[in-house]
Design an enzyme around this catalytic site. Structure first.
Site, short mmCIF file in Angstrom:
data_model
loop_
_atom_site.label_atom_id
_atom_site.label_comp_id
_atom_site.label_asym_id
_atom_site.label_seq_id
_atom_site.Cartn_x
_atom_site.Cartn_y
_atom_site.Cartn_z
CD GLU A 1 -39.47 -45.31 37.81
OE1 GLU A 1 -40.16 -44.55 36.37
OE2 GLU A 1 -38.58 -45.11 38.33
CG ASP B 1 -41.88 -40.60 42.63
OD1 ASP B 1 -42.18 -42.05 42.53
OD2 ASP B 1 -41.42 -40.27 42.02
CG HIS C 1 -44.07 -42.88 38.00
ND1 HIS C 1 -44.76 -42.14 38.86
CD2 HIS C 1 -43.00 -43.24 38.66
CE1 HIS C 1 -44.32 -41.91 39.35
NE2 HIS C 1 -42.94 -43.09 39.72
#
Length: 926
Positions: free
Chosen positions: A103, A113, A106
Site C-alpha cells: 500500500e 496494481d 500506492h
C-alpha cells in the site's frame, strides 16, 4: 506491522528507505496517559494511514485512496481495525508489514496494481494477452516468473472449478483467470503484483533485463502500465523526490530499521482569530463583512468546549480576548463584545502572528502544539516584523495556520505560510456569489478529531447583490441523513432598517416561517437573522427568500443553510474537496485539478452532479465546470466517488477560489458490497466455494468476474463546500487570457472493445480529450499502429500512422467534446491465424499543441477462439496436482485510530511529503 514493514521496505528499496518515526494519534475519547504527548498538526483527515470502519467497495481489504496519477502522493492508506486484529488475516493476505509496503507503494510513490483489477480498473480488466515478445498467450503478471494455471470457476456448483479450454498457442476461453502458486514461482517481484505473501517476493519490479526474476512486464495490460506509460515501478520511484538525482543512495552497511513510536492525543480545539484592522479594511465593506462573519462564527458555529481567542493587527497587534472556553451564551457574548470596532493604520502581519502565539502560550498548562491560527488580511504587509521574519517561530511552535486572502490585493506569502504549517489557504473575492469567508471560519471547527456525526454540514451557501426592493429566492433538498440543529442564516452589510432585510423560509409541507417563528432571531448589531428549526427538520424541498426593502440602495446578502446528522446510526452525506496544489506553476504549463469526494461514512456515492465554480482574478467572470467520476482526464478511477476535473481557464497572476456544489436529483447511488476483492488473497482454488470471513465480510476470491457497481439509491440532497484556492504567482510571458496555451489531455482509457478475424478489423474505444486538457474538444487524432508495445511507448512518431482510408468507423478530423465516448473501427492486415497489433493515440488542437501519447493497447485477431465449455462434472484438480504447471513462456476496533508515518531515507531524514494539496507537514519529534 510498522516494524516488520520497515525492514521489508528497506529490502524492497535496496537499502534506501525505511520507517524511521511513526506518530500514532490516540482518539480523544480515550483516557489520557502520561506517555501521550500533545498533538500538533496531526489529524485524521491528513494522516498517511488511517484505521477506521471499512469502505464497502473494498472491504475487508486494505486500500489506498489515490486522487492523482502516476508518481503522485496519495491521500491515505485505509486499514480496517478487524483486518489488523483478526488472527487469521496473515494466512490469507500474508504478513501485515508486507501488506503495508504494498500500500505504501500506492501512497508514497503513486504506483498502481500490476494484477488484473476488477474493481479499480473494471473497464480494462483482462487476465490474458498475446505477447509480442514470447509469441504466446501470457497471463497478466509482473514479472513473468510466476507459476500458475488458467482456471474457470463456477460459483454455487460442485465441482467448483476446472481447467480452461485452450493453451498458450491459441489462447483460452472466455472467463478464464490465472491462479498463481508459490511453488515453482521464480519471480522476486513485483510487490505491486499483490503476491507479497510469497516469501521470495521482495522487490519492486525494474526495467533491468539482466535481472530476469525482477524484470518489469511492460506488455501486461494492467492499471500500472496504463497510467504509468508502461514504466516499471522503480522507474516511477526514481522520478520522485525520494530518489531522483541520486537522492538517498543505498547505505554501505545495514541500518537499524526499527521505527521510533510517538503517541499523541488532541485536546479540545483551540483557535486564535488574527484579524486585519488596517485602514484598507474600510474599503468596499471589507471590515463589516469580516466582523459579520466572525460574529456568525462565534454565535452559531463554534462547538461547545472549544477555546477561542482574538487578536487584531494593524501597525501593531493587540490581544482582544485571551482564550475563552465556550460553554454558554455568556461566553459567546464576551467574545462578540471583544471583536474589533474600527480599522485604521498599516499592516504588520508578523505582529499579529507573534501575538497569537503568546495567547496560546498562556493557555494554562497546555503548550502551543496543536493550536490553530486563522489569519485574515486584505493587503500586502508593510510593517516589520514580516511573515518571513516570524515563520520559523510559527513552525517551531507546532501550530497550524489557516489563511484568508481577502481580495486579490492580499499578501501572497500567507499562502506559503499555510502550506508550511499544514494549514489551508483560502481566497475570498469580496464579490457576490462568494461565501468562502464563512466557509474558512467554519473549517476551524473540523480540525483535530471530529466524528462525521458531529460535523456541521453546509447544504447551501452563497451571496446575492440585491437591487433596491428586489426579491430573490432559492430551494434546496434537505435529506434524511441530516436534520438536527438545522439553521438558515442571513447576513447583510449596509442597511440600518430594522431589520435591514426581509426573509422567510418555506418548509416541505408549505408552511411559511417568518419573524413570528419561535426559532427566529435577529441580531441588529451584527446584522444577522437566523432561523433555528425547532426539532428535527423535515426532509424534502425547502425554499427561502430575501427582499431588500430599501427603495434607493443595493444590498449584499449572505446566506447559509446548515444541519447536523440526525440519527447516530446513520452517517451524514458529506463532500470533501481539495485541489492539486495551493500554488500553481502556470508559467510552466501546470494546471489546477479540482477533486470532490462524495461519501456517506466510507461508502462512495456515485452518479451525483458535481460542479465547481472558480473565481478568477483580473475582473473576469467566474467559470463553472462539471467534475466527473468517469476514469478519464484528471479522474484516474471510475466509480470511486471521487469526482475530478482540470481547470485551465487562467486569466492572470493572482488567487483562484473554488467552490463545490453537489446535487442529487435522483440518480446517485451509495455503493454497497463490493463485487470482488481488490487485494489478492492467498486462497487455494478448492477452498473458493467456502471462503473465510473477516468479521462479517467474506474474503471474496480473486477470480470472480468484474461487475457494474451496485448500490442503494440515496435521498435527494444538496451540498455546498469550499474547494479551497490556488495562487498563480506568474503567467507565461505575453500570455493573453483565452489564448490556447495548453495541449489536449492525455487519453488514459484507450481500450480494445472487439476484434474480427473475418472482417479484419479492430474496434477501439476511448473518452474524448479536450482542447485544453479536458476542456473543449481536440481538432484531430493521430492514431499509430505497431508490431510491439515498445515501439509505440518508446518511439511513437516512428510508428505507422493510420490514414483515413484505414478507418471503417470514426472520423480522425472530428473529435467529440471532452468526456464523450469515441468508437473507432480500424481495418488491419491479417496474415496469420493469430496476429497482434499495438495502438496508441496522440490528440492535436487547432493551435498545433499535441497531447502526450495515450496508453498503449494490444489487439489480437485470431481465427480460432477456444469454445466456452460447461461446468465441470468431475472433481477438480487438487492444489497438489496443480503445483508445478506453468502457463505461457516463463523467463527462467471500530475505534478510529490515525497513524502518521515518517518515512526515513537511509542517508538523511527527509520531509516525508511535500504535498501542498493536502497541506501535510512532516510529524515533528516531541
Amino acid at each position: 506491522m510498522f516494524t516488520e514493514g520497515s525492514e521489508y521496505l528497506y529490502t524492497a528499496t535496496r537499502k534506501r528507505s525505511y520507517f524511521d518515526e511513526v506518530t500514532i494519534l490516540i482518539p480523544k475519547t480515550w483516557s489520557s496517559k502520561p506517555e501521550y504527548i500533545q498533538a500538533s498538526n496531526q489529524s485524521f483527515d491528513l494522516a498517511d494511514v488511517i484505521v477506521a470502519p471499512p469502505n464497502p467497495r473494498w472491504a475487508p481489504d486494505p486500500y489506498t485512496k489515490q486522487y492523482q496519477g502516476c508518481g503522485k502522493v496519495g491521500v491515505h492508506i485505509h486499514f480496517w481495525d478487524l483486518f489488523l486484529l483478526e488472527p487469521d488475516v496473515e494466512l490469507f493476505y500474508g504478513p501485515l508489514g508486507r501488506i503495508l509496503v504494498h500500500e505504501w507503494g500506492h501512497y508514497r510513490w503513486g504506483l498502481f496494481d500490476e494484477y488484473p483489477d476488477p474493481v479499480g480498473d473494471s473497464d480494462n480488466y483482462q487476465e490474458f494477452y498475446f505477447s509480442m515478445v514470447t509469441n504466446q498467450w501470457e497471463a497478466v503478471r509482473c514479472s513473468y516468473g510466476y507459476n500458475g494455471l488458467p482456471l474457470k470457476f463456477y460459483p454455487n456448483h460442485f465441482p467448483y472449478y476446472r481447467t480452461c479450454n485452450g493453451n498458450a498457442d491459441v489462447g483460452y476461453e472466455e472467463g478464464c483467470v490465472f491462479v498463481t502458486f508459490e511453488e515453482g514461482t521464480t519471480a522476486t517481484s513485483s510487490i505491486m503484483y499483490g503476491r507479497q505473501y510469497y516469501d521470495q517476493i521482495t522487490q519492486f519490479c525494474d526495467a533491468n533485463s539482466f535481472d530476469e526474476t525482477n524484470f518489469h512486464n511492460s506488455e501486461a495490460p494492467n492499471k500500472h502500465n496504463r497510467l504509468c506509460e508502461t514504466k516499471s515501478a522503480w522507474e516511477v520511484m526514481r522520478g520522485t523526490s525520494d530518489f531522483e538525482n541520486e537522492n538517498n543512495p543505498p547505505t554501505d552497511g545495514d541500518a537499524d530499521t526499527r521505527p521510533d513510536f510517538i503517541l499523541v492525543q488532541h485536546t479540545d480545539i483551540r483557535v486564535v482569530l488574527v484579524l486585519d484592522v488596517s485602514g484598507s479594511m474600510n474599503d468596499d465593506q471589507k471590515f463589516v463583512k469580516m466582523i459579520g462573519a466572525a460574529a456568525n462564527y462565534i454565535s452559531s458555529i463554534v462547538i461547545e468546549g472549544s477555546r477561542i481567542g482574538i487578536v487584531s493587527f494593524a501597525k501593531n497587534s493587540k490581544i482582544l480576548s485571551k482564550l475563552v472556553t465556550v460553554y454558554s451564551n455568556a461566553d459567546r457574548n464576551a467574545l462578540l463584545d471583544a471583536l474589533p470596532k474600527t480599522a485604521e493604520g498599516a499592516t504588520c502581519i508578523g505582529c499579529g502572528l507573534r501575538t497569537a502565539i503568546t495567547v496560546l502560550e498562556h493557555d494554562g498548562e497546555l503548550n502551543t502544539e496543536g493550536g490553530l491560527i486563522l489569519l485574515l488580511s486584505d493587503g500586502e504587509e508593510n510593517e516589520a516584523p514580516y511573515i518571513d521574519d516570524v515563520k520559523d517561530e510559527i513552525v517551531a511552535a507546532g501550530v497550524i495556520v489557516d489563511t484568508i486572502a481577502f481580495t486579490q490585493a492580499a499578501e501572497a506569502k500567507m499562502y506559503e505560510l499555510a502550506i508550511l504549517t499544514g494549514g489551508t489557504p483560502y481566497y475570498y473575492s469580496n464579490e457576490p456569489g462568494d461565501n468562502t469567508l464563512i466557509d474558512a471560519f467554519s473549517a476551524t471547527m473540523e480540525r483535530g478529531e471530529i466524528d462525521d456525526h458531529d460535523r456541521r454540514v453546509q447544504l447551501l451557501g452563497n451571496s446575492w447583490l440585491l437591487d433596491a426592493l428586489q426579491t430573490r429566492s432559492a430551494s434546496l433538498y434537505l435529506d434524511d441523513t441530516v436534520g438536527k440543529n438545522t439553521e438558515f442564516t442571513f447576513r447583510w452589510t449596509k442597511s440600518n432598517y430594522n431589520p435591514g432585510i426581509e426573509t422567510w423560509v418555506i418548509t416541505p409541507d408549505n408552511t411559511q416561517l417568518d419573524s413570528s417563528y419561535e426559532g427566529y432571531t435577529y441580531d441588529a448589531k451584527f446584522k444577522i437573522i437566523t432561523y433555528k428549526i425547532v426539532g428535527t427538520a423535515e426532509p424534502g424541498s425547502w425554499t427561502f427568500g430575501v427582499k431588500n426593502p430599501v427603495p434607493n440602495a443595493k444590498e449584499e446578502v449572505f446566506y447559509t443553510v446548515t444541519s447536523y446528522a440526525t440519527d447516530p446510526n446513520v452517517e451524514p452525506i458529506l463532500v470533501v474537496s481539495e485541489l492539486s496544489g495551493s500554488i500553481t506553476d502556470f508559467k510552466n504549463g501546470e494546471p489546477v485539478i479540482a477533486y470532490a469526494e462524495v461519501r456517506q461514512g466510507f461508502s462512495p456515492i456515485i452518479y451525483a452532479d458535481v460542479w465547481a465554480t472558480i473565481d478568477r482574478p483580473g475582473g473576469y467572470s467566474p467559470v463553472l465546470i462539471q467534475l466527473l467520476d468517469n476514469g478519464a482526464g484528471a479522474d484516474i478511477t471510475k466509480h470511486d466517488g471521487i469526482y475530478s476535473r482540470y481547470f485551465t481557464q487562467f486569466t492572470t497572476e493572482g488567487f483562484y477560489g473554488f467552490k463545490i456544489t453537489v446535487v442529487n436529483n435522483g440518480t446517485a447511488l451509495k455503493l454497497g458490497d463490493r463485487p470482488v476483492s481488490r487485494a489478492i488473497p492467498n486462497l487455494p482454488p478448492e477452498d473458493g466455494d467456502n471462503p473465510p470471513k473477516i468479521g462479517n465480510d467474506t474474503i471474496v476470491p480473486p477470480w470472480n468476474p468484474p461487475q457494474e457497481p451496485t448500490g442503494d439509491p440515496v435521498p435527494l440532497f444538496t451540498r455546498d463546500v469550499s474547494g479551497g484556492s490556488s495562487n498563480v504567482p506568474e503567467v507565461p510571458p505575453g500570455y493573453v487570457p483565452d489564448t490556447d496555451y495548453i495541449p489536449p489531455g492525455r487519453i488514459i482509457d484507450l481500450r480494445v472493445t472487439a476484434t474480427s478475424f473475418d472482417s479484419k478489423t479492430v474496434s477501439l474505444s476511448w473518452s474524448a480529450p479536450g482542447d485544453d486538457l479536458d476542456f473543449g474538444g481536440a481538432s484531430f487524432y493521430d492514431i499509430r499502429i505497431a508490431d510491439t508495445i515498445a515501439e509505440l511507448a518508446d518511439n511513437f512518431t516512428d510508428a505507422t500512422r493510420l490514414a483515413p482510408e484505414d478507418i471503417v468507423t470514426g472520423d480522425l478530423n472530428n473529435p467529440q467534446e471532452f468526456g464523450n465516448t469515441e468508437q473507432f473501427v480500424i481495418r488491419v492486415n491479417v496474415t496469420a491465424e493469430t496476429v497482434s497489433y499495438a495502438f496508441a493515440i496522440q490528440s492535436w488542437d487547432d493551435a498545433a499543441w499535441s497531447s502526450e501519447v495515450s496508453n498503449v493497447v494490444l489487439a489480437t485477431i485470431r481465427e480460432y477462439i477456444p469454445p466456452t465449455g460447461g461446468p465441470p462434472t468431475e472433481p477438480g484438480l487438487s492444489l497438489g496436482a496443480i503445483i508445478g504447471i506453468v502457463v505461457g513462456a516463463v523467463v527462467a476496533i471500530i475505534i478510529v485510530i490515525v497513524i502518521i508515518v515518517a518515512c526515513c531515507c537511509t542517508t538523511k531524514k527527509k520531509d516525508k511529503k511535500s504535498k501542498d494539496k493536502k497541506n501535510k507537514k512532516t510529524p515533528k519529534s516531541v
